[in-house]
Design a protein around this motif. Structure first.
Motif, PDB file in Angstrom:
ATOM      1  N   ARG A   1     -30.878 -15.932   0.550  1.00 32.76           N
ATOM      2  CA  ARG A   1     -30.281 -16.203  -0.754  1.00 32.76           C
ATOM      3  C   ARG A   1     -29.722 -14.918  -1.342  1.00 32.76           C
ATOM      4  O   ARG A   1     -30.092 -13.835  -0.948  1.00 32.76           O
ATOM      5  CB  ARG A   1     -31.324 -16.765  -1.712  1.00 32.76           C
ATOM      6  N   GLU A   2     -28.821 -15.098  -2.289  1.00 30.24           N
ATOM      7  CA  GLU A   2     -28.345 -13.938  -3.029  1.00 30.24           C
ATOM      8  C   GLU A   2     -29.424 -13.564  -4.032  1.00 30.24           C
ATOM      9  O   GLU A   2     -30.022 -14.431  -4.668  1.00 30.24           O
ATOM     10  CB  GLU A   2     -27.059 -14.259  -3.777  1.00 30.24           C
ATOM     11  N   THR A   3     -29.654 -12.288  -4.181  1.00 30.39           N
ATOM     12  CA  THR A   3     -30.666 -11.844  -5.125  1.00 30.39           C
ATOM     13  C   THR A   3     -30.044 -11.632  -6.498  1.00 30.39           C
ATOM     14  O   THR A   3     -28.828 -11.502  -6.637  1.00 30.39           O
ATOM     15  CB  THR A   3     -31.309 -10.530  -4.661  1.00 30.39           C
ATOM     16  N   ARG A   4     -30.877 -11.595  -7.487  1.00 31.24           N
ATOM     17  CA  ARG A   4     -30.403 -11.347  -8.852  1.00 31.24           C
ATOM     18  C   ARG A   4     -29.698 -10.002  -8.929  1.00 31.24           C
ATOM     19  O   ARG A   4     -28.677  -9.870  -9.586  1.00 31.24           O
ATOM     20  CB  ARG A   4     -31.592 -11.394  -9.813  1.00 31.24           C
ATOM     21  N   ARG A   5     -30.243  -8.998  -8.248  1.00 29.87           N
ATOM     22  CA  ARG A   5     -29.636  -7.670  -8.243  1.00 29.87           C
ATOM     23  C   ARG A   5     -28.225  -7.728  -7.653  1.00 29.87           C
ATOM     24  O   ARG A   5     -27.295  -7.120  -8.166  1.00 29.87           O
ATOM     25  CB  ARG A   5     -30.510  -6.692  -7.468  1.00 29.87           C
ATOM     26  N   GLN A   6     -28.034  -8.471  -6.568  1.00 30.28           N
ATOM     27  CA  GLN A   6     -26.703  -8.591  -5.964  1.00 30.28           C
ATOM     28  C   GLN A   6     -25.739  -9.285  -6.911  1.00 30.28           C
ATOM     29  O   GLN A   6     -24.587  -8.881  -7.033  1.00 30.28           O
ATOM     30  CB  GLN A   6     -26.790  -9.367  -4.647  1.00 30.28           C
ATOM     31  N   LEU A   7     -26.189 -10.340  -7.568  1.00 33.07           N
ATOM     32  CA  LEU A   7     -25.333 -11.064  -8.494  1.00 33.07           C
ATOM     33  C   LEU A   7     -24.920 -10.182  -9.667  1.00 33.07           C
ATOM     34  O   LEU A   7     -23.762 -10.206 -10.101  1.00 33.07           O
ATOM     35  CB  LEU A   7     -26.033 -12.329  -8.997  1.00 33.07           C
ATOM     36  N   LEU A   8     -25.848  -9.396 -10.205  1.00 37.77           N
ATOM     37  CA  LEU A   8     -25.529  -8.500 -11.306  1.00 37.77           C
ATOM     38  C   LEU A   8     -24.528  -7.427 -10.862  1.00 37.77           C
ATOM     39  O   LEU A   8     -23.604  -7.090 -11.603  1.00 37.77           O
ATOM     40  CB  LEU A   8     -26.796  -7.850 -11.855  1.00 37.77           C
TER      41      LEU A   8
ATOM     42  N   THR B   1     -34.824  -5.879  -3.424  1.00 35.85           N
ATOM     43  CA  THR B   1     -34.077  -7.069  -3.824  1.00 35.85           C
ATOM     44  C   THR B   1     -34.995  -8.279  -3.960  1.00 35.85           C
ATOM     45  O   THR B   1     -34.513  -9.401  -4.100  1.00 35.85           O
ATOM     46  CB  THR B   1     -32.974  -7.398  -2.796  1.00 35.85           C
TER      47      THR B   1
ATOM     48  N   GLN C   1     -22.306  -7.688  -8.471  1.00 35.36           N
ATOM     49  CA  GLN C   1     -21.004  -8.336  -8.307  1.00 35.36           C
ATOM     50  C   GLN C   1     -20.343  -8.560  -9.656  1.00 35.36           C
ATOM     51  O   GLN C   1     -19.138  -8.355  -9.812  1.00 35.36           O
ATOM     52  CB  GLN C   1     -21.162  -9.675  -7.581  1.00 35.36           C
ATOM     53  N   ARG C   2     -21.137  -8.965 -10.645  1.00 37.46           N
ATOM     54  CA  ARG C   2     -20.599  -9.212 -11.982  1.00 37.46           C
ATOM     55  C   ARG C   2     -20.059  -7.910 -12.580  1.00 37.46           C
ATOM     56  O   ARG C   2     -18.978  -7.881 -13.158  1.00 37.46           O
ATOM     57  CB  ARG C   2     -21.682  -9.794 -12.880  1.00 37.46           C
TER      58      ARG C   2
END
Length: 77
Positions: free
Chosen positions: A59-66, A6, A68-69
């Motif tokens: 922080r939220e990682t880019r992978r986590q945000l993707l 992450t 979730q999306r």
């Protein structure tokens, strides 16, 4: 190649697990040498490991945000 990374690379001194992915230093270093089956087996254990670390990533990682999306998109479809 699958990877739990992450980009939050910091090791919890109490557990020895990375705060971001839950792997140990040795597992991170040897990741490229593992078979796909070995990687998948290890990745199944990571969520439980992350519950044991002293603190969570800052922080939220880019992978986590993707992820979730994608979940939201799938749920609304």
């Amino acid at each position: 190649m699958i990877s739990p990374c992450t980009l939050v690379c910091s090791i919890d001194l109490k557990t020895g697990y990375c705060f971001g992915c839950g792997r140990t230093r040795d597992e991170i270093a040897g990741w490229m040498d593992y078979t796909d089956i070995e990687r998948r087996v290890l990745m199944e254990a990571l969520p439980a490991r992350l519950e044991t670390v002293e603190r969570k990533p800052r922080r939220e990682t880019r992978r986590q945000l993707l992820a979730q999306r994608k979940t939201k998109e799938r749920d609304t479809a």
